[in-house]
Design an enzyme around this catalytic site. Sequence first.
Site, PDB file in Angstrom:
ATOM      1  N   ASP A 148      53.281  41.287  37.385  1.00 46.03           N
ATOM      2  CA  ASP A 148      53.597  41.632  36.126  1.00 46.03           C
ATOM      3  C   ASP A 148      54.833  42.830  35.919  1.00 46.03           C
ATOM      4  OD1 ASP A 148      51.105  40.710  36.646  1.00 46.03           O
ATOM      5  OD2 ASP A 148      49.902  42.057  35.694  1.00 46.03           O
ATOM      6  N   GLU A 319      43.371  39.799  31.002  1.00 46.40           N
ATOM      7  CA  GLU A 319      44.424  40.682  31.846  1.00 46.40           C
ATOM      8  C   GLU A 319      45.413  41.161  30.970  1.00 46.40           C
ATOM      9  OE1 GLU A 319      43.992  39.547  36.447  1.00 46.40           O
ATOM     10  OE2 GLU A 319      45.390  38.494  35.498  1.00 46.40           O
TER      11      GLU A 319
HETATM   12  C1  FRU Z   1      47.790  40.356  36.437  1.00 48.25           C
HETATM   13  C2  FRU Z   1      47.176  41.167  37.391  1.00 48.25           C
HETATM   14  C3  FRU Z   1      46.605  42.395  36.529  1.00 48.25           C
HETATM   15  C4  FRU Z   1      46.610  43.356  37.728  1.00 48.25           C
HETATM   16  C5  FRU Z   1      47.993  43.215  38.651  1.00 48.25           C
HETATM   17  C6  FRU Z   1      47.570  43.385  40.042  1.00 48.25           C
HETATM   18  O1  FRU Z   1      48.757  39.366  37.000  1.00 48.25           O
HETATM   19  O2  FRU Z   1      46.119  40.384  38.049  1.00 48.25           O
HETATM   20  O3  FRU Z   1      45.328  42.089  35.894  1.00 48.25           O
HETATM   21  O4  FRU Z   1      46.660  44.878  37.117  1.00 48.25           O
HETATM   22  O5  FRU Z   1      47.876  41.629  38.228  1.00 48.25           O
HETATM   23  O6  FRU Z   1      48.853  43.186  40.694  1.00 48.25           O
END
Ligand code: FRU
Length: 587
Positions: A148, A319
């Site tokens: 992300d 998320e």
């Molecule tokens: C989304 C996610 C988020 C989390 C991050 C961990 O892709 O799962 O929810 O904070 O990646 O790397």
Amino acid sequence: MKNSFFTLILLVAFAFAMTSCKEAKKNYTCTQVSVLRVSTADGTLWLPVQESMGEARIRVIAGDEYLETIHVRLAKDSIDYFVPYEMSRWNKSNLAFEIRTFLPDTVRRDKMVCWDAITTGAADLYPLPDNPYRCAYHHTPLRGWMNDPNGMYYDDATGLWHLYYQHNPYAAMWANMHWGHSVSRDLIHWEHQPMALRPTVWGTIFSGSAVIDTKNTAGFGENVVVAIYTADGESQKQAVAYSLDGGQTFTHYEGNPVLCDTIADFRDPKVFWDTLTNRWVMVLACQQEMRFYASYDLRQWNYLSRFGEGYGCHEGVWECPDLIYLPMRNDNATQEILAEAGKWVLLCNINPGGPLGGSATQYFVGTWDGNTFTCDDKKSEKAKWLDYGKDHYATVTFHNAPDNRVVALGWMSNWQYANQLPTLQYRSQNTIARDLSLYQDDLGEYRVAVCPSRENEALIGEVANQPTQMCVIDIEVPVKEKDVVITLSNDKQEKVVMTYNFSNSTFSMDRREAGDNSFSKDFPCVAGVPLFVKRDTYRLRLFIDRCSIEAFDGNGDWAMTNLVFPTEPYNHIEAKGATAVIYSVKL
Ligand code: FRU
């Protein structure tokens, strides 16, 4: 290299619970733990990685002081690549690495190739080889893993766009979450910066956001950059870090964590300044709903409300949220009128549950009254997607973008196969920047218009005769009775087939024969999107950058992002019944 290997001050001692060290040295099969001692004067520690291995746990120790734990897929049979461990940052003369391999007792751990291969040396001892799939005008991590985009903001004082990102420096696969950092002046060229946030005792650094605290509400200082992230440790908690040097380095707030709960999935805080109530608002992803919290100082957060039950897609965990106010799409009205007629949109990334499997970004259009988000749609209505391709996830917007623009960036991958993409040594890329606004489709439904940000115009170069690995293609498609098929191909018969189907009013992109599909059964797919607005002529713009194709409807009615791995660049386009103009890309 050999020399530096032999000069390495390396002492591997095998410690284990039931037998003595001496015996353990002879009988490695009894032990799981090795200790490696290194003088930090020897430079960077280079660790050999074999991606198919499980992670070894490495505890970094100085004297009797515990420093940190990292997880590395140490090579057992063969080495895929080396990853650097920066020793200098600890300011210690010697470090010990306690390595626990977690291999079954039947495996000869003394035979692991990593023991001979671990070495110290210069920071550029193992330079990165060129990778034919590395995007040229999209952001990619230099080494290691990225997911992300995090903490994105625009700094008007410097004219810099800051992009932090979920990052593992110790493999091109997900683990050890840090915040990597890059900056750009034009949203096209990105400069890599030193690591911004490293794991703390509260956990690894998961996704979150950053704001410029112009009014010094938090007490860290005026115009200080404050990052609000999830610490993923024993549980997921929200934590704060602040930067006194324009987002380069951060100090973790001593009062962390600032927000805890008992639920397992409690993460990805996105914070914005709410002008309705003159306070900060945080949107947080909590299992399958989004929660809203308010704060006057970025430290103490009070629960406001929640949204989600019964709305949109619930086939996965929610998320990376974002709550944004979008003006109506640019037509002939003034910006004021467009802004006045706008609406609030809640972005909600979901994994799995995307329309093509795996991860995707859904959104909800509605109102925000400073306390509660209310969706315009009914509970049973179909989810709306921000992008109809398979490789667009974790999309959120920049804080403080200029001219009241809403500029978004997404992770150009999909959790179904992100860890397997054929780009060893680094993995993942972000989309180009996109400006978001709102429009009404033919049924009167509000939808998000997604347009390449104007900065991308700078990419457009000379008109070219044929596609190349980096190019932009504009295609004009007049509506006819017959479908219009646009085929991008190479001399190896690898192809991407895009179809405007006028009888069912859809656009589709078929990447089933686009090139290398071998790394995942979930990769081949045909992505489709309804043509939400009927027009006499459709305009399509394709951004092609080695392993990516981003397709945008010319008016922003929809976007579609797909990765492709041709074994040779596409050098041919056929667009029967349409007109295609190819532009080379200026870098
Ligand atoms: C989304 C996610 C988020 C989390 C991050 C961990 O892709 O799962 O929810 O904070 O990646 O790397």
